[in-house]
Design a protein around this motif. Structure first.
Motif, PDB file in Angstrom:
ATOM      1  N   ALA A   1       0.848  -1.192   0.000  1.00  0.00           N
ATOM      2  CA  ALA A   1       0.000   0.000   0.000  1.00  0.00           C
ATOM      3  C   ALA A   1       0.886   1.245   0.000  1.00  0.00           C
ATOM      4  O   ALA A   1       1.971   1.247   0.592  1.00  0.00           O
ATOM      5  N   PRO A   2       0.417   2.327  -0.640  1.00  0.00           N
ATOM      6  CA  PRO A   2       1.193   3.573  -0.659  1.00  0.00           C
ATOM      7  C   PRO A   2       1.106   4.299   0.675  1.00  0.00           C
ATOM      8  O   PRO A   2       0.009   4.494   1.214  1.00  0.00           O
ATOM      9  N   VAL A   3       2.234   4.700   1.209  1.00  0.00           N
ATOM     10  CA  VAL A   3       2.253   5.384   2.498  1.00  0.00           C
ATOM     11  C   VAL A   3       1.808   6.833   2.327  1.00  0.00           C
ATOM     12  O   VAL A   3       1.974   7.440   1.265  1.00  0.00           O
ATOM     13  N   VAL A   4       1.199   7.377   3.380  1.00  0.00           N
ATOM     14  CA  VAL A   4       0.734   8.768   3.349  1.00  0.00           C
ATOM     15  C   VAL A   4       1.952   9.683   3.360  1.00  0.00           C
ATOM     16  O   VAL A   4       2.677   9.769   4.361  1.00  0.00           O
ATOM     17  N   THR A   5       2.171  10.345   2.226  1.00  0.00           N
ATOM     18  CA  THR A   5       3.379  11.137   2.022  1.00  0.00           C
ATOM     19  C   THR A   5       3.041  12.463   1.366  1.00  0.00           C
ATOM     20  O   THR A   5       2.215  12.522   0.451  1.00  0.00           O
ATOM     21  N   LEU A   6       3.680  13.524   1.838  1.00  0.00           N
ATOM     22  CA  LEU A   6       3.570  14.843   1.223  1.00  0.00           C
ATOM     23  C   LEU A   6       4.954  15.326   0.820  1.00  0.00           C
ATOM     24  O   LEU A   6       5.958  14.969   1.448  1.00  0.00           O
TER      25      LEU A   6
ATOM     26  N   GLN B   1       2.349  18.942  -1.836  1.00  0.00           N
ATOM     27  CA  GLN B   1       1.729  18.046  -2.798  1.00  0.00           C
ATOM     28  C   GLN B   1       1.585  16.642  -2.225  1.00  0.00           C
ATOM     29  O   GLN B   1       2.520  16.095  -1.634  1.00  0.00           O
ATOM     30  N   MET B   2       0.396  16.045  -2.370  1.00  0.00           N
ATOM     31  CA  MET B   2       0.197  14.660  -1.962  1.00  0.00           C
ATOM     32  C   MET B   2       0.909  13.747  -2.951  1.00  0.00           C
ATOM     33  O   MET B   2       0.745  13.878  -4.170  1.00  0.00           O
ATOM     34  N   LEU B   3       1.701  12.832  -2.434  1.00  0.00           N
ATOM     35  CA  LEU B   3       2.540  11.981  -3.272  1.00  0.00           C
ATOM     36  C   LEU B   3       2.023  10.552  -3.273  1.00  0.00           C
ATOM     37  O   LEU B   3       1.762   9.969  -2.212  1.00  0.00           O
ATOM     38  N   GLY B   4       1.887   9.993  -4.456  1.00  0.00           N
ATOM     39  CA  GLY B   4       1.415   8.627  -4.621  1.00  0.00           C
ATOM     40  C   GLY B   4       1.176   8.355  -6.086  1.00  0.00           C
ATOM     41  O   GLY B   4       1.389   9.228  -6.943  1.00  0.00           O
ATOM     42  N   PRO B   5       0.713   7.165  -6.428  1.00  0.00           N
ATOM     43  CA  PRO B   5       0.448   6.843  -7.821  1.00  0.00           C
ATOM     44  C   PRO B   5      -0.641   7.751  -8.406  1.00  0.00           C
ATOM     45  O   PRO B   5      -1.658   7.994  -7.766  1.00  0.00           O
TER      46      PRO B   5
ATOM     47  N   PHE C   1      -2.852  13.342  -6.998  1.00  0.00           N
ATOM     48  CA  PHE C   1      -1.621  12.705  -6.560  1.00  0.00           C
ATOM     49  C   PHE C   1      -0.541  12.877  -7.627  1.00  0.00           C
ATOM     50  O   PHE C   1      -0.846  12.933  -8.829  1.00  0.00           O
ATOM     51  N   ALA C   2       0.697  12.933  -7.190  1.00  0.00           N
ATOM     52  CA  ALA C   2       1.839  12.970  -8.098  1.00  0.00           C
ATOM     53  C   ALA C   2       2.933  12.092  -7.521  1.00  0.00           C
ATOM     54  O   ALA C   2       3.041  11.947  -6.291  1.00  0.00           O
ATOM     55  N   PRO C   3       3.757  11.472  -8.355  1.00  0.00           N
ATOM     56  CA  PRO C   3       4.878  10.702  -7.823  1.00  0.00           C
ATOM     57  C   PRO C   3       5.946  11.621  -7.243  1.00  0.00           C
ATOM     58  O   PRO C   3       6.060  12.788  -7.627  1.00  0.00           O
ATOM     59  N   ALA C   4       6.693  11.115  -6.305  1.00  0.00           N
ATOM     60  CA  ALA C   4       7.851  11.846  -5.788  1.00  0.00           C
ATOM     61  C   ALA C   4       8.937  11.873  -6.849  1.00  0.00           C
ATOM     62  O   ALA C   4       8.960  11.052  -7.770  1.00  0.00           O
ATOM     63  N   LYS C   5       9.856  12.813  -6.712  1.00  0.00           N
ATOM     64  CA  LYS C   5      10.970  12.931  -7.641  1.00  0.00           C
ATOM     65  C   LYS C   5      12.293  12.771  -6.890  1.00  0.00           C
ATOM     66  O   LYS C   5      12.373  13.086  -5.697  1.00  0.00           O
TER      67      LYS C   5
ATOM     68  N   GLY D   1      15.568  13.442  -5.097  1.00  0.00           N
ATOM     69  CA  GLY D   1      16.012  14.656  -4.423  1.00  0.00           C
ATOM     70  C   GLY D   1      14.936  15.376  -3.641  1.00  0.00           C
ATOM     71  O   GLY D   1      15.236  16.332  -2.911  1.00  0.00           O
ATOM     72  N   ASP D   2      13.668  14.947  -3.769  1.00  0.00           N
ATOM     73  CA  ASP D   2      12.590  15.585  -3.006  1.00  0.00           C
ATOM     74  C   ASP D   2      12.763  15.363  -1.508  1.00  0.00           C
ATOM     75  O   ASP D   2      13.254  14.316  -1.069  1.00  0.00           O
ATOM     76  N   THR D   3      12.322  16.351  -0.741  1.00  0.00           N
ATOM     77  CA  THR D   3      12.208  16.181   0.705  1.00  0.00           C
ATOM     78  C   THR D   3      10.772  15.775   1.017  1.00  0.00           C
ATOM     79  O   THR D   3       9.821  16.456   0.621  1.00  0.00           O
ATOM     80  N   LEU D   4      10.618  14.651   1.709  1.00  0.00           N
ATOM     81  CA  LEU D   4       9.308  14.064   1.944  1.00  0.00           C
ATOM     82  C   LEU D   4       8.933  14.114   3.423  1.00  0.00           C
ATOM     83  O   LEU D   4       9.798  14.025   4.303  1.00  0.00           O
ATOM     84  N   THR D   5       7.637  14.221   3.665  1.00  0.00           N
ATOM     85  CA  THR D   5       7.073  14.013   5.000  1.00  0.00           C
ATOM     86  C   THR D   5       6.163  12.802   4.925  1.00  0.00           C
ATOM     87  O   THR D   5       5.183  12.802   4.175  1.00  0.00           O
ATOM     88  N   ILE D   6       6.501  11.755   5.670  1.00  0.00           N
ATOM     89  CA  ILE D   6       5.740  10.513   5.700  1.00  0.00           C
ATOM     90  C   ILE D   6       5.103  10.401   7.085  1.00  0.00           C
ATOM     91  O   ILE D   6       5.794  10.550   8.101  1.00  0.00           O
ATOM     92  N   TYR D   7       3.798  10.132   7.122  1.00  0.00           N
ATOM     93  CA  TYR D   7       3.095  10.126   8.400  1.00  0.00           C
ATOM     94  C   TYR D   7       2.916   8.714   8.941  1.00  0.00           C
ATOM     95  O   TYR D   7       2.775   7.744   8.184  1.00  0.00           O
TER      96      TYR D   7
END
Length: 232
Positions: free
Chosen positions: A106-111, A117-121, A130-134, A136-142
């Motif tokens: 399952a895709p984790v809740v990530t911004l 931006q909400m990140l996921g498929p 939703f958009a995929p991460a790129k 070098g991005d800095t992510l926040t995963i809950y």
């Protein structure tokens, strides 16, 4: 905690009651329901016909008791059976945008930590951007259950600022440890009782696709199955 998978997309009509922090503190009675853990009233964040979200108060020992009370404090209280539950320092798990697929993934809740931006498929949830991460991005995963922080954060109380976990976080992508310098923070999410977050920087050389992500805090780790979606 796997029953929290679909929390971002749960329909409002399914909800019985959502707990709101008053002066930064969650109440211990919600929709006439109480939960006792180790004989202590647990702060409540959600009560539905089939699910209760309770924050475990501080308890001592390797096992404790749990009991649900309906019509709590009223003349016709109904008490569930008391059950024994295990106690450990942490039970880390990510939150998920959707229920697991047939393989348990399952895709984790990530911004995106910069843009929000909400990140996921793409197309994961109809009508949701939703958009995929790129790379070098800095992510926040809950997530939840990351355990003790320094300074401490009391269960059910909204932390006013970042408070990192006592245990040193180790993050893996596809089973390989992420460089420690790319793990920016693991701890409480400021302003949200019971919620934790993990901030990381994705490697520049990460490839496109779904990448398994894991978090270890000491000897305790997240369940397998969570993933991040990446595309250049």
């Amino acid at each position: 905690h796997r029953d929290l998978h679909s929390f971002p997309t749960r329909r409002s009509s399914d909800l019985l009651a959502v707990g709101a922090a008053v002066n930064g503190v969650l109440g211990t009675t919600l929709a006439g329901t109480c939960v006792q853990i180790g004989g202590k009233a647990a702060p409540l964040s959600l009560v539905t016909p089939g699910q209760i979200n309770a924050l475990a108060p501080a308890v001592i020992g390797q096992n404790t008791t749990l009991q649900v009370i309906v019509n709590c404090g009223g003349a016709q209280q109904l008490m569930s059976n008391t059950v024994q539950v295990a106690v450990q320092a942490a039970t880390p798990e990510f939150l998920y945008w959707s229920s697991p697929d047939a393989k348990g993934s399952a895709p984790v809740v990530t911004l995106n930590a910069v843009s929000g931006q909400m990140l996921g498929p793409v197309g994961l949830i109809p009508g949701v951007d939703f958009a995929p991460a790129k790379p070098g991005d800095t992510l926040t995963i809950y997530g939840i259950g990351f355990g003790a922080t320094n300074p401490p954060s009391a269960p059910g109380v909204a932390p006013p600022a970042a408070r990192p976990t006592v245990a040193v976080p180790v993050v893996t992508l596809d089973g390989s440890p992420l460089d420690a310098a790319a793990v920016l923070y693991a701890g409480v999410s400021p302003g949200s009782p019971g919620l934790y977050q993990l901030n990381i920087v994705l490697p520049m050389n990460i490839g496109d696709g779904n990448h398994a992500v894991g978090l270890k805090l000491g000897s305790l780790g997240t369940p397998v199955g969570g993933y991040l979606t990446v595309a250049h």
